[in-house]
Design an enzyme around this catalytic site. Sequence first.
Site, mmCIF file in Angstrom:
data_model
loop_
_atom_site.group_PDB
_atom_site.id
_atom_site.type_symbol
_atom_site.label_atom_id
_atom_site.label_comp_id
_atom_site.label_asym_id
_atom_site.label_seq_id
_atom_site.Cartn_x
_atom_site.Cartn_y
_atom_site.Cartn_z
ATOM 1 N N CYS A 63 14.252 10.387 6.854
ATOM 2 C CA CYS A 63 14.038 9.972 8.242
ATOM 3 C C CYS A 63 15.315 10.083 9.060
ATOM 4 C CB CYS A 63 13.485 8.556 8.293
ATOM 5 S SG CYS A 63 14.524 7.368 7.450
ATOM 6 N N LYS A 77 0.881 -1.175 0.000
ATOM 7 C CA LYS A 77 0.000 0.000 0.000
ATOM 8 C C LYS A 77 0.917 1.223 0.000
ATOM 9 C CE LYS A 77 -1.788 3.063 1.940
ATOM 10 N NZ LYS A 77 -1.445 4.455 1.542
ATOM 11 N N GLU A 96 9.004 1.561 11.275
ATOM 12 C CA GLU A 96 10.142 2.470 11.024
ATOM 13 C C GLU A 96 9.554 3.870 10.992
ATOM 14 O OE1 GLU A 96 13.140 1.451 10.932
ATOM 15 O OE2 GLU A 96 13.270 -0.520 10.016
ATOM 16 N N GLU A 106 9.811 16.487 14.705
ATOM 17 C CA GLU A 106 10.278 16.180 13.352
ATOM 18 C C GLU A 106 9.615 17.137 12.353
ATOM 19 O OE1 GLU A 106 8.956 12.616 11.255
ATOM 20 O OE2 GLU A 106 11.026 12.227 10.691
HETATM 21 P P1 NAD Z 1 2.482 8.767 7.120
HETATM 22 O O1 NAD Z 1 2.579 8.135 8.452
HETATM 23 O O2 NAD Z 1 1.547 9.887 6.933
HETATM 24 O O3 NAD Z 1 2.092 7.689 6.009
HETATM 25 C C1 NAD Z 1 2.862 6.523 5.817
HETATM 26 C C2 NAD Z 1 1.971 5.465 5.189
HETATM 27 O O4 NAD Z 1 1.022 5.053 6.156
HETATM 28 C C3 NAD Z 1 1.180 5.941 3.983
HETATM 29 O O5 NAD Z 1 1.117 4.921 3.019
HETATM 30 C C4 NAD Z 1 -0.195 6.199 4.576
HETATM 31 O O6 NAD Z 1 -1.241 6.104 3.632
HETATM 32 C C5 NAD Z 1 -0.281 5.088 5.596
HETATM 33 N N1 NAD Z 1 -1.242 5.304 6.680
HETATM 34 C C6 NAD Z 1 -1.640 6.470 7.213
HETATM 35 N N2 NAD Z 1 -2.555 6.238 8.186
HETATM 36 C C7 NAD Z 1 -2.710 4.897 8.266
HETATM 37 C C8 NAD Z 1 -3.508 4.037 9.081
HETATM 38 N N3 NAD Z 1 -4.358 4.517 10.001
HETATM 39 N N4 NAD Z 1 -3.410 2.708 8.904
HETATM 40 C C9 NAD Z 1 -2.572 2.192 7.984
HETATM 41 N N5 NAD Z 1 -1.806 2.961 7.166
HETATM 42 C C10 NAD Z 1 -1.865 4.301 7.317
HETATM 43 O O7 NAD Z 1 3.975 9.165 6.749
HETATM 44 P P2 NAD Z 1 4.451 10.022 5.500
HETATM 45 O O8 NAD Z 1 4.034 11.428 5.752
HETATM 46 O O9 NAD Z 1 4.038 9.338 4.253
HETATM 47 O O10 NAD Z 1 6.048 9.880 5.608
HETATM 48 C C11 NAD Z 1 6.852 10.684 6.405
HETATM 49 C C12 NAD Z 1 7.209 9.989 7.701
HETATM 50 O O11 NAD Z 1 7.844 8.734 7.436
HETATM 51 C C13 NAD Z 1 8.205 10.775 8.525
HETATM 52 O O12 NAD Z 1 7.808 10.770 9.864
HETATM 53 C C14 NAD Z 1 9.515 10.002 8.350
HETATM 54 O O13 NAD Z 1 10.448 10.137 9.381
HETATM 55 C C15 NAD Z 1 9.007 8.605 8.256
HETATM 56 N N6 NAD Z 1 10.003 7.752 7.628
HETATM 57 C C16 NAD Z 1 10.688 6.863 8.424
HETATM 58 C C17 NAD Z 1 11.685 6.058 7.880
HETATM 59 C C18 NAD Z 1 12.442 5.078 8.746
HETATM 60 O O14 NAD Z 1 13.061 4.174 8.206
HETATM 61 N N7 NAD Z 1 12.434 5.213 10.058
HETATM 62 C C19 NAD Z 1 11.990 6.161 6.518
HETATM 63 C C20 NAD Z 1 11.279 7.091 5.742
HETATM 64 C C21 NAD Z 1 10.287 7.876 6.313
#
Ligand code: NAD
Length: 501
Positions: free
Chosen positions: A298, A189, A264, A394
């Site tokens: 991240c 997804k 993550e 963040e």
């Molecule tokens: P997000 O949490 O908004 O979304 C991530 C994914 O989760 C998307 O596909 C979204 O549709 C899905 N999602 C959202 N709500 C959900 C729910 N209730 N149930 C299931 N899935 C759901 O994150 P983003 O804005 O897309 O990405 C940025 C974030 O990702 C930042 O906080 C960044 O630090 C983190 N990130 C972490 C790593 C790591 O390895 N630690 C790597 C890259 C990004």
Amino acid sequence: MALDQPFIDEVRRNLAAGTITHYIEGKWLPGVRAETFETFDPSTNQTLATVYRGHAEDIDSAAKAAHAAFFKWSRVKAKDRKKFLLKIASLIEKYGDEIAVTECLDAGQALKIVRGQIARAAENFSFYADWAERAMDGRTFPVDNDWLNYSVRVPVAVCGIITPWNAPLMLSTWRIAPALATGNTVILKPAEWSPLTAWKLAKIFEEAELPAGVFNVVHGFGEEAGAPLVAHPLVPLITLTGETTTGSIVMRNAADQIKRLSLELGGKSPAIIFADADLERALDATVFQIYSFNGERCTANSRALIQKDVFDRFVDQLAQRAKAVKVGSPLDPQTEVGPLIHPEHLERVTGYIQIGQQEGAVLRAGGHRIGDTGNYLAPTLFTGENGMRIAQEEIFGPVLTAIPFSDEADALAMANDVRYGLASYVWTKDVERAHRMALNLEAGMTWINSHNVRHLPTPFGGVKFSGTHREGGDHSFEFYTELKHIAVPLGQHAIPKFGKS
Ligand code: NAD
């Protein structure tokens, strides 16, 4: 290497030509409700493509398809699974230019960054292909001469992979590859703000002739498609890369089904620069590690903790470099920083710039939008204090906060005084101090005198609010397999005779 404009135009036309479908059981489907959403080019905020918007019904179809395919795929010989993975790696390389244009247009990441990500995506498959045949080994536990007990690894089944928008292809492939190598099937997804390379990846899986249902993609929003994936009873494993708040929602939603989870999440990683460091290299790395990926990274060092003796000089140089970073079109090979993913995200990041100023942080570079089309933001540098919101939360944009420290104890206390614990970077020539710091930093990963250089066999992941797990190398295999114990008596061992007089 630059890409031809006619080629870029052709990729753009292809993306806009029809609605981007889900990929379920080897079929290109609009989904049960056939609702759509749009994805935008962040350099103009014009529509790039229209995408079908999945819901619980589509997740259910994908889960049933992946569940049925699991029984066949898990019995495909490891050496044949390996061949499939190698084929996917070579197809990613073959379509590298098309994927690069798609990722630049959809995610706004600069071409020079995207090229590296595509090479990594291919490497994710070739690396885990090589491990497929040795992944399922276990241990033996001989017990005197009486028992030969042993452990084996078996695949978990259907893996739900939920990814963020910042580095979609790289972050999805390094979950998909080990999951498939160990005999699982997958539902991906992708994030709703950059779904297009997932669609291209599905095309590659089709061309590689992977059996139907082994790899599925359902597009859509978190609450509508992500949440049903997390809740689905046929999906026992979820890996989520995303925000910490999403991680805690997913954890709660997965609880009823006792799912295996890898989270993550976010970070607020420090670069700790001691006065005795190679300051030129520390400067290069600190600038790269905050402004690369448009700051949407991240493991970004979004806090620079700098020893007081060199603070002013180092900050002057940081400011000079931040002002000189090349901001521009993602497809220009010279560009170092592209536009932020979405106007909403730009607003969130500029909101933090205002918060920083209200908190009394001093703006030393950037802080303003560039142009009025697209989500371009000038690389920003503040000097401030560790307690400020810009140093604690963040931002996920090109915003660095530089903070002075007096000595090692002060640096360590500040570095750890944050809720996140993903990465940390220590710059010093004192070997003992470097290792002491690394051992005591509350972070899943520490790079000493280095920026984030990934090595696939080593563990990746965070502590505290940055996540729950480690992936990479053996750690991925542990996560994507179940460890089973099997006991075999080597003779007639005593069995209690209940009910026998
Ligand atoms: P997000 O949490 O908004 O979304 C991530 C994914 O989760 C998307 O596909 C979204 O549709 C899905 N999602 C959202 N709500 C959900 C729910 N209730 N149930 C299931 N899935 C759901 O994150 P983003 O804005 O897309 O990405 C940025 C974030 O990702 C930042 O906080 C960044 O630090 C983190 N990130 C972490 C790593 C790591 O390895 N630690 C790597 C890259 C990004």
